[in-house]
Enzyme design. Structure first.
Site, mmCIF file in Angstrom:
data_model
loop_
_atom_site.group_PDB
_atom_site.id
_atom_site.type_symbol
_atom_site.label_atom_id
_atom_site.label_comp_id
_atom_site.label_asym_id
_atom_site.label_seq_id
_atom_site.Cartn_x
_atom_site.Cartn_y
_atom_site.Cartn_z
ATOM 1 N N ALA A 12 0.799 -1.222 0.000
ATOM 2 C CA ALA A 12 0.000 0.000 0.000
ATOM 3 C C ALA A 12 0.831 1.270 0.000
ATOM 4 O O ALA A 12 0.299 2.357 -0.224
ATOM 5 C CB ALA A 12 -0.921 0.004 1.224
ATOM 6 N N ARG A 17 10.496 7.830 -1.994
ATOM 7 C CA ARG A 17 11.917 7.931 -2.328
ATOM 8 C C ARG A 17 12.209 7.482 -3.757
ATOM 9 O O ARG A 17 13.284 7.753 -4.289
ATOM 10 C CB ARG A 17 12.748 7.120 -1.328
ATOM 11 N N LYS A 24 5.389 2.151 -6.377
ATOM 12 C CA LYS A 24 6.707 1.520 -6.256
ATOM 13 C C LYS A 24 6.690 0.060 -6.689
ATOM 14 O O LYS A 24 7.592 -0.399 -7.400
ATOM 15 C CB LYS A 24 7.205 1.624 -4.817
ATOM 16 N N GLY A 79 1.195 2.237 9.127
ATOM 17 C CA GLY A 79 2.127 1.244 9.633
ATOM 18 C C GLY A 79 1.808 -0.163 9.171
ATOM 19 O O GLY A 79 0.717 -0.463 8.683
ATOM 20 N N ARG A 334 8.165 -8.629 -36.696
ATOM 21 C CA ARG A 334 7.056 -8.058 -35.937
ATOM 22 C C ARG A 334 6.019 -9.129 -35.605
ATOM 23 O O ARG A 334 6.076 -10.248 -36.123
ATOM 24 C CB ARG A 334 6.443 -6.903 -36.729
ATOM 25 N N TYR A 367 10.782 -5.670 -47.241
ATOM 26 C CA TYR A 367 9.649 -5.637 -46.326
ATOM 27 C C TYR A 367 8.609 -6.642 -46.782
ATOM 28 O O TYR A 367 8.137 -6.611 -47.925
ATOM 29 C CB TYR A 367 9.010 -4.238 -46.286
ATOM 30 N N ARG A 441 7.474 -2.972 -66.263
ATOM 31 C CA ARG A 441 8.271 -1.740 -66.242
ATOM 32 C C ARG A 441 8.314 -1.204 -67.673
ATOM 33 O O ARG A 441 8.181 -1.958 -68.634
ATOM 34 C CB ARG A 441 9.683 -2.009 -65.742
#
Length: 465
Positions: A12, A17, A24, A79, A334, A367, A441
């Site tokens: 909790a 720090r 944390k 505490g 990927r 690719y 082409r």
């Protein structure tokens, strides 16, 4: 009837720090949040779901842990004893033992917690304190034992005499309690101290005053009790966890050239006689086969790598690679990539959501996206699978033994038949039949003297201006 064991994880605290917006316990050690390791250890010893006491940014912790645990909420951090009070309603009817551990000590092992419970049972103890022997005990509570070797008291560093400060056995703040004795002692707990908090160590004192035996178990590895309060401590615990993981792989027949600079997650599996060079980062549920060589600087996440595979300086995410395949350098696989056996994936090749058949060669600068590529296909340099039309992704199929020349664009959806050839520089927008040659082409035209005419025209325009 055999007594059951339960566990409480204290998570909790704010962890000021750490100087972070993140709780944390959600900071990572070897690829997983700190709390992950603690919950796993607690689960190993617990006969029911561990109870995690949350407080600061509780929803983030709950979102990560999900339904693997039960939750108690500590609205105010008053505490450690108060935190256990918050968990009491979930456990108040239980008979058996309760292990209490800190959520910021990820090096703790489940087997150590099991030894604590066994020690409590065999010794007839109302509580057992886990201790550790350290070279520098400064700042820690010291374990003072009685003539029988049991706990006499825990003395905080600030309250210790010079003689007590020489004691190197420290309190880990990890405990095993008889459940009903714990809860009855919590009823007597008060916060009459300078901090106004309820301390779990006071429960030990309450038990001692009632004549209840309290035992001590020394951790076999003092590192297990290390807590994390700062970024520097996070880095140190990460290093220790990394070395622990790497040592376990080496014990099982893996060669790790430089364990200090190899980063392997706790769930990674590596086969015999695989060699791992420095700079590799292996994460998640990755499985590496036998006889592989991982040359420097690969990152592999949640992927399955076959036997005899070689990878160099590449990224592999949520993918599968078959046996005797080579990848890299600087390849990028990927998610959704499935690579066959004896495939060559060369430098600067990117593959996404595609299947590559056995024996296929994709040597460089290519690719492949949303594709099915057959066996023994050759993809030349600079081939691009054009899979996105601006709205939807489309798939390309290249059948077995096709030859795709350099700088070819395959505009999906399109199918290239078995043993078809595509001439270099072509842009393919229609299906290519098997064993056909596709040329897409324009015919080359050479215009003699064009450069001189262009220069003269440019000079004339400049002179007129």
């Amino acid at each position: 009837m055999e007594k059951r064991t339960f566990s409480i994880v204290l998570a909790a605290g704010e962890g000021t720090r750490m100087k972070s917006k993140r709780p944390k316990v959600l900071h990572q050690v070897c690829g997983y949040p700190i709390i992950e390791y603690v919950v796993r250890a607690a689960s190993e010893v617990s006969d029911d779901l561990p109870v995690v006491v949350v407080g600061h940014r509780a929803e983030e912790v709950k979102q990560y842990l999900g339904e693997r645990v039960r939750y108690a909420y500590q609205a105010q951090q008053l505490g450690t004893g108060h935190a256990v009070m918050m968990a009491q309603p979930l456990l108040k009817e239980v008979e058996g033992y309760v292990v209490v551990l800190a959520g910021d000590a990820p090096l703790i092992r489940g087997c150590t917690l099991q030894r604590m419970v066994q020690h409590a049972v065999q010794g007839g103890y109302g509580a057992v304190v886990l201790s550790a022997v350290v070279d520098d005990p400064t700042g820690y509570g010291r374990i003072v034992r009685n003539d029988d070797g049991d706990l006499e008291r825990i003395v905080e560093h600030r309250d210790a005499t010079e003689e007590q400060r020489q004691i190197k056995e420290i309190n880990s703040s990890i405990y095993c309690f008889d459940a009903q004795l714990l809860f009855s002692s919590l009823e007597r707990l008060n916060n009459r101290n300078s901090q106004g908090e309820y301390y779990l160590t006071d429960v030990i004192e309450i038990m001692k005053c009632q004549g209840i035996k309290v035992g001590v178990l020394v951790a076999q590895d003092a590192d297990e009790v290390l807590g994390i309060n700062t970024r520097a401590q996070l880095a140190e615990v990460d290093r220790k966890m990394r070395l622990r993981i790497n040592r376990s792989h080496m014990d099982r027949g893996v060669t790790i050239i430089d364990p200090e600079h190899t980063y392997i997650g706790p769930d990674v599996v590596i086969g015999f006689d695989t060699v791992v060079y420095p700079g590799n980062v292996l994460e998640g549920s990755t499985i590496i086969g036998e006889d592989c060589v991982l040359y420097p600087n690969n990152r592999i996440v949640n992927s399955v790598i076959g036997n005899g595979v070689q990878l160099q300086a590449s990224v592999v995410l949520d993918s599968r690679i078959g046996d005797k395949t080579t990848v890299g350098p600087y390849a990028y696989l990927r998610p959704g990539s499935v690579i066959g056996n004896s495939v060559r994936i060369g430098d600067f090749v990117e593959i996404k959501n595609s299947t590559i058949g056995d024996g296929t060669k994709i040597s460089h600068l290519t690719y492949v996206g949303d594709a099915e590529v057959g066996n023994d296909v050759n993809l030349g340099c600079g081939v691009v699978f054009v899979n996105y039309d601006g709205v939807k992704k489309h798939r390309t199929v290249v059948e077995d033994k096709a030859f795709i020349g350099c700088n070819v664009n395959l505009v999906a959806p399109v199918r290239v038949g078995q043993e078809a050839y595509i001439a270099a520089g072509s842009t393919i927008t229609e299906d290519v039949p098997g064993k056909a040659l596709a040329i897409a082409r324009e015919r080359q035209v050479n215009k003699e003297g064009w450069v001189e005419r262009w220069r003269q025209k440019t000079q004339d325009m400049q002179s007129r201006s």
